[in-house]
Design a protein around this motif. Structure first.
Motif, mmCIF file in Angstrom:
data_model
loop_
_atom_site.group_PDB
_atom_site.id
_atom_site.type_symbol
_atom_site.label_atom_id
_atom_site.label_comp_id
_atom_site.label_asym_id
_atom_site.label_seq_id
_atom_site.Cartn_x
_atom_site.Cartn_y
_atom_site.Cartn_z
ATOM 1 N N ASN A 82 -19.142 -11.223 -47.253
ATOM 2 C CA ASN A 82 -20.318 -9.862 -47.635
ATOM 3 C C ASN A 82 -21.155 -11.034 -49.125
ATOM 4 O O ASN A 82 -21.225 -10.384 -49.931
ATOM 5 C CB ASN A 82 -20.044 -9.075 -47.663
ATOM 6 N N PRO A 83 -20.684 -12.107 -49.122
ATOM 7 C CA PRO A 83 -21.021 -12.932 -50.414
ATOM 8 C C PRO A 83 -22.630 -12.417 -50.648
ATOM 9 O O PRO A 83 -23.289 -11.572 -50.082
ATOM 10 C CB PRO A 83 -21.416 -14.314 -50.006
ATOM 11 N N PRO B 217 -25.768 -22.803 -51.374
ATOM 12 C CA PRO B 217 -26.496 -21.845 -52.226
ATOM 13 C C PRO B 217 -25.602 -20.740 -52.481
ATOM 14 O O PRO B 217 -24.974 -20.607 -52.373
ATOM 15 C CB PRO B 217 -26.791 -20.834 -50.767
ATOM 16 N N LEU B 218 -26.016 -20.774 -53.977
ATOM 17 C CA LEU B 218 -25.668 -19.547 -55.399
ATOM 18 C C LEU B 218 -25.023 -18.409 -54.996
ATOM 19 O O LEU B 218 -26.028 -17.384 -53.926
ATOM 20 C CB LEU B 218 -26.529 -19.810 -56.683
ATOM 21 N N THR B 219 -23.969 -17.796 -55.050
ATOM 22 C CA THR B 219 -23.877 -16.627 -54.732
ATOM 23 C C THR B 219 -22.520 -16.279 -55.675
ATOM 24 O O THR B 219 -22.172 -17.296 -56.555
ATOM 25 C CB THR B 219 -22.618 -16.149 -52.761
ATOM 26 N N ILE B 220 -22.512 -14.622 -56.006
ATOM 27 C CA ILE B 220 -21.836 -14.482 -57.544
ATOM 28 C C ILE B 220 -20.765 -14.845 -56.792
ATOM 29 O O ILE B 220 -19.688 -15.283 -57.927
ATOM 30 C CB ILE B 220 -21.263 -12.369 -57.102
ATOM 31 N N GLU B 221 -19.647 -15.382 -55.417
ATOM 32 C CA GLU B 221 -18.591 -14.906 -55.115
ATOM 33 C C GLU B 221 -18.215 -16.713 -55.317
ATOM 34 O O GLU B 221 -17.065 -17.185 -56.225
ATOM 35 C CB GLU B 221 -18.221 -14.323 -54.074
ATOM 36 N N GLY B 222 -18.384 -17.508 -55.352
ATOM 37 C CA GLY B 222 -18.933 -19.029 -55.160
ATOM 38 C C GLY B 222 -18.686 -18.884 -56.643
ATOM 39 O O GLY B 222 -18.391 -20.213 -57.130
ATOM 40 N N PHE C 133 -10.773 -17.524 -51.617
ATOM 41 C CA PHE C 133 -12.193 -18.963 -50.704
ATOM 42 C C PHE C 133 -12.889 -18.183 -49.314
ATOM 43 O O PHE C 133 -14.367 -17.998 -49.040
ATOM 44 C CB PHE C 133 -11.598 -19.504 -49.954
ATOM 45 N N ARG C 134 -12.131 -16.902 -49.271
ATOM 46 C CA ARG C 134 -12.273 -16.486 -47.167
ATOM 47 C C ARG C 134 -13.879 -15.543 -48.496
ATOM 48 O O ARG C 134 -14.991 -15.277 -47.896
ATOM 49 C CB ARG C 134 -11.958 -14.756 -47.010
ATOM 50 N N GLU C 135 -14.037 -14.703 -49.647
ATOM 51 C CA GLU C 135 -14.980 -14.165 -50.160
ATOM 52 C C GLU C 135 -16.007 -14.896 -50.371
ATOM 53 O O GLU C 135 -17.242 -14.293 -49.942
ATOM 54 C CB GLU C 135 -14.671 -13.034 -51.208
ATOM 55 N N ALA C 136 -16.305 -16.309 -50.926
ATOM 56 C CA ALA C 136 -17.007 -17.308 -50.895
ATOM 57 C C ALA C 136 -17.919 -17.774 -49.704
ATOM 58 O O ALA C 136 -18.561 -18.265 -50.003
ATOM 59 C CB ALA C 136 -16.780 -18.095 -51.817
#
Lengths: 253, 380
Positions: B50-51, B72-77, B184-187
């Motif tokens: 759920n990124p 795309p930038l995500t908090i998790e990434g 890695f799953r979350e991102a």
């Protein structure tokens, strides 16, 4: 005979079915005294006094390009950055020039072409961040914005000159900007944008004429570096001359 | 073949020089130790994917970020990228990672003239400050040999004079790790531990790098109208940007043409006179020309940002100058001659007062908020 018939039928179907699209390619070529301008640090050209010069960088904003048919006017270009600096490193690139392709231009017979060099005042009052990323005035062209002037750099003309012809080249660089350097010119000429054809409007800019024309000469030796500086009168006068000479060095072929 | 940071000839030459100069001070690079890691699999679908899209605080005087639609930038990434950037799991002997040569306290450089990798072998180029890369639309490195941060992030791991391991080994270590498969799953939404790839690792690192923004120096605040510069700084500013009509008191030092704009660089590739060369073929380091094979590009290097420049010593692509005073001497002298030296680099006479004013202005580029920010610091 049979082959010719088939060919005829095929061509008729192809031509008859759909009108071919009209395009207008506006091409800018940079030359020096008529020869393709190479910005390769090697090729030398003659300054008006005969001494050798090399050109290393050349670009400018062209804006508000308009076609006139009597009182009727069609604007075909809002603004483009005509930058020869990387392409003109090779003769292929120099021969190709810089092209802008306009799809579906208004076809017709025109009698006058008007264009400007520089950024119109309204746009020049905005920052790169206020334009789309790839817009000629946008962030991807940030290096053509000069914060200190609150202006885009309208034109850059850079090179090296060897006044004593002794093989030692000394750099020169002219950067113009601020609203006073905006120039507009109209050239009367018959030009047709033919329906269903690929039309070309060919501009040629002759760099030699920037340094010397019938009105003025630019002293590369004594004024090798000039950036428009509004608070400095001599710099404003010099930049004005460069701006005049630049727009007058452009012709339509 | 993967483009290697330094080609083999350079490596060989570096070797010989090192051997000659230091007489075997450093051991030659050893092949990475044979892997002991056993790749593993494992279902990750029980973990939520759920990124959260990341919106970065971009300073008001900055341009828009260069679009990176495939990443795309995500908090998790960003968070995963930050861990990888700081985790020695990326190196052969688990002693180094990106931060070894890009330290926050040193403006994300390593304060070495040229960087040394895991085997103690020195390269030929100085580390580069990593900041505001999200706004750079030009190729990366001093010589522009790589186009994107994603491409770049894959290189140091296998480079013999940087982290000197293999991606196979790193991916294996990541997949058997207690936490990384979850990150890695979350991102990126991978469904199995076996789906960790170097491309995803590089994407995460690139996201972290894009999030590194410096825009709160005294100079930025001055530009935004929040404060004013003192007299020395202002005098330096006027010389740097050629703003004063009186050229005797405030000579035009031309700096702003190449180090201007909110990023304090145009990111162009230019020759500022660091190398003497009789002809275009004579540069010791060809720079951009070595990549494009265009002779007039020889001797050109990317214009670096001057942000936090007082913390980036030594200076230039080969770290030739120890201090900013030496840098000012260099420009004032007009630099070393070569056929394509930039026309804006020419002798400018500066007295001691003018030098100290220019220096005072260069120090207004220091962004202490950035240097101390917890957001970019080592998470371990």
């Amino acid at each position: 005979m049979k082959n010719i018939l088939i060919l005829l039928i095929v061509s008729l179907t192809l031509l008859g079915c759909k009108d071919k699209p009209t395009t207008l390619t506006v091409n800018f070529k940079a030359v020096y005294d008529g020869a393709p301008l190479l910005l390769d640090e090697i090729t030398t050209y003659n300054y008006f006094d005969g001494s050798p010069i090399k050109m290393t960088g050349f670009r400018f904003y062209v804006s508000d390009v308009k076609l006139y048919a009597g009182a009727e006017v069609v604007q075909i270009i809002d603004i483009e950055d005509i930058d020869f600096t990387s392409n003109n490193k090779t003769s292929t690139g120099a021969t190709e020039g810089q092209s802008i392709v306009i799809t579906d231009p208004v076809s017709g017979n025109y009698d006058k072409i008007e264009f400007s060099i520089g950024v119109p005042a309204a746009d020049n009052a905005s920052l790169p961040a206020s334009f789309g990323y790839d817009h000629p005035l946008g962030p991807s062209n940030q290096s053509e914005y000069w914060d200190s002037w609150n202006s885009y750099i309208f034109a850059k003309i850079e090179g090296r000159q060897d006044a004593d012809s002794n093989g030692e080249f000394v750099g020169f660089t002219y950067h113009t900007g601020v609203d006073d350097m905006f120039r507009t010119r109209a050239i009367s000429t018959n030009f047709e944008v033919a329906e269903g054809k690929e039309n070309t409007l060919q501009f040629e800019v002759d760099a030699k004429k920037i340094f010397a024309n019938s009105q003025s000469t630019i002293d590369l030796v004594n004024d090798p570096v000039v950036h428009t500086l509004p608070s400095n009168t001599s710099s404003m006068i010099f930049s004005s001359t460069i701006s005049d000479n630049l727009i007058n060095s452009i012709s339509i072929r | 073949m993967q483009p290697s940071i330094f080609n083999h000839t350079t490596l060989l030459i570096t070797f010989c020089c090192l051997l000659v100069t230091y007489g075997c001070k450093h051991d030659p690079p050893i092949d990475p130790a044979p892997s002991t890691c056993q790749p593993t699999t494992g279902d990750l679908t029980g973990i939520a994917y759920n990124p959260t899209p990341a919106t970065l605080a971009i300073p008001a005087n900055f341009p828009a970020m260069v679009p990176a639609p495939n990443n795309p930038l995500t908090i998790e990434g960003i968070e995963l990228g930050r861990r990888l950037f700081y985790d020695p799991i990326l190196s052969a002997d688990s002693t180094m990672s990106c931060f070894s040569c890009h330290m926050q306290s040193s403006n994300f450089t390593d304060n070495e003239a040229v960087s040394e990798g895991v085997d103690g072998i020195a390269g030929t180029r100085s580390s580069m400050a990593l900041m505001n890369l999200a706004f750079n639309h030009n190729p990366l490195f001093w010589d522009g040999r790589v186009n994107t941060l994603e491409e770049q992030a894959e290189l140091p791991v296998e480079d013999e004079i940087e982290l000197h391991t293999t991606w196979g080994e790193v991916i294996c270590k990541l997949s058997v790790h207690d936490d990384y498969p979850t990150y890695f799953r979350e991102a990126f939404g991978i469904e199995d531990k076996a789906e960790i790839t170097k491309e995803l690792a590089a994407k995460a690192i690139a996201q972290f790098e894009r999030s590194i923004i410096s825009g709160n120096s005294k100079y930025d605040k001055f530009i935004r109208g929040d404060l004013f510069l003192n007299d020395d700084e202002l005098a330096g500013h006027d010389m740097f940007f050629d703003l004063a009509p009186n050229k005797i008191r405030f000579p035009d030092t031309e700096c702003g043409h190449c180090h201007g704009g909110p990023l304090l660089t145009t990111n162009e590739f230019l020759n500022n006179g660091t190398q003497e060369a009789a002809t275009l073929a004579d540069f010791a380091d060809l720079g951009l020309g070595g990549v494009t094979n265009i002779p007039s590009d020889n001797g050109k290097f990317r214009v670096p940002t001057l942000r936090n420049i007082e913390h980036s010593a030594p200076y230039m692509h080969d770290g030739r100058f120890e201090t900013l005073e030496e840098v000012i001497d260099h420009y004032s002298s007009g630099g070393k001659s070569s056929p394509n030296k930039d026309v804006l680099v020419y002798p400018v006479t500066l007295d001691s007062i003018q030098r100290s004013e220019l220096l005072a202005f260069l120090k207004t580029f220091t962004d202490t908020t950035f240097m101390n920010s917890q957001v970019y610091s080592n998470p371990f």
